[in-house]
Motif scaffolding. Structure first.
Motif: not given
Length: 238
Positions: A197, A200, A216, A219-220, A225, A228, A230
């Motif tokens: 985290q 991120i 996004q 990253l997904t 994700t 966390y 986001m």
């Protein structure tokens, strides 16, 4: 006569479908080749994460560590994650290697580590990412450079701690398995959701809102994700 025409039409249709499939494949192959540098750039980010968090992995314990990594960080390289574990462990025991050296080594092998079924989805992911960044007035190179630097800054203390432990033991005559086992213990203890985290959050601080929004979707696909927070906020984290 009609039966003959029907068979001929059927053959022509199958031929057209095969040609369309070949054309589609060639287009995908051309796109892949043209975007290979972007693919490598994206995978460099994952490689940096893998390199630091896999520090100290050894054959006897790599399966458990790999499972933990895949559960809380990423399954993107699965089922080849363990290969990266072994590669990094050997590099760390070399003791002359830096984070950049290890990332470069992983990058040189990344096409062998990336599962074949990720090639085409990866192309689509990168195409969308590049297009989004371009519209936001940025680029993949800039975004990855900023985020990669944030990763490295956040993870360097862990790398140094593990490397010091492993290399001190090596200097005192300990064999590779013994030294890496101790390094593995440090890495395993450090691999927690709060650590991920904070990474991120560090990426948020180093990115613009538009760059982060574009990231996004990739990253997904690359990270877990759902574990966390986001939501973009530069004030979060350390």
């Amino acid at each position: 006569m009609d039966n003959h025409r029907s068979r001929r039409d059927s053959i022509n249709q199958r031929s057209r479908r095969r040609n369309e499939q070949r054309t589609s494949f060639l287009k995908q192959l051309i796109f892949f080749c043209e975007n290979l540098s972007q693919i490598r750039l994206t995978m460099r980010l994952l490689s940096a994460f893998v390199a630091v968090l896999f520090i100290g992995a050894v054959h006897a314990q790599s399966a458990a560590f790999t499972t933990k990594f895949e559960n809380i960080v990423s399954k993107y390289l699965s089922p080849n994650t363990g290969k990266a574990v072994d590669m990094v462990g050997a590099d760390v025991y070399n003791c002359s290697t830096t984070i950049d050296d290890i990332v470069s080594h992983l990058m040189s092998q990344i096409m062998g580590l990336l599962p074949a079924n990720k090639y085409l989805p990866g192309m689509s992911m990168l195409s969308g990412f590049q297009s989004c960044l371009s519209k936001a007035g940025s680029s993949m190179e800039k975004a990855m450079g900023v985020i990669g630097a944030a990763f490295k800054k956040q993870l360097t203390p862990l790398f140094n701690k593990v490397k010091t432990k492993v290399c001190t033991m090596k200097a005192n005559g300990k064999d590779q398995k013994t030294a890496l086992t101790e390094g593995f213990k440090i890495a395993t203890a450090a691999l927690t959701k709060p650590l991920v985290q904070n990474i991120i959050y560090a990426c948020m601080k180093a990115s613009t809102a538009a760059e982060y929004a574009c990231s996004q979707s990739p990253l997904t696909q690359i990270m877990q994700t759902a574990n966390y927070d986001m939501v973009f906020n530069k004030s979060k984290g350390k």
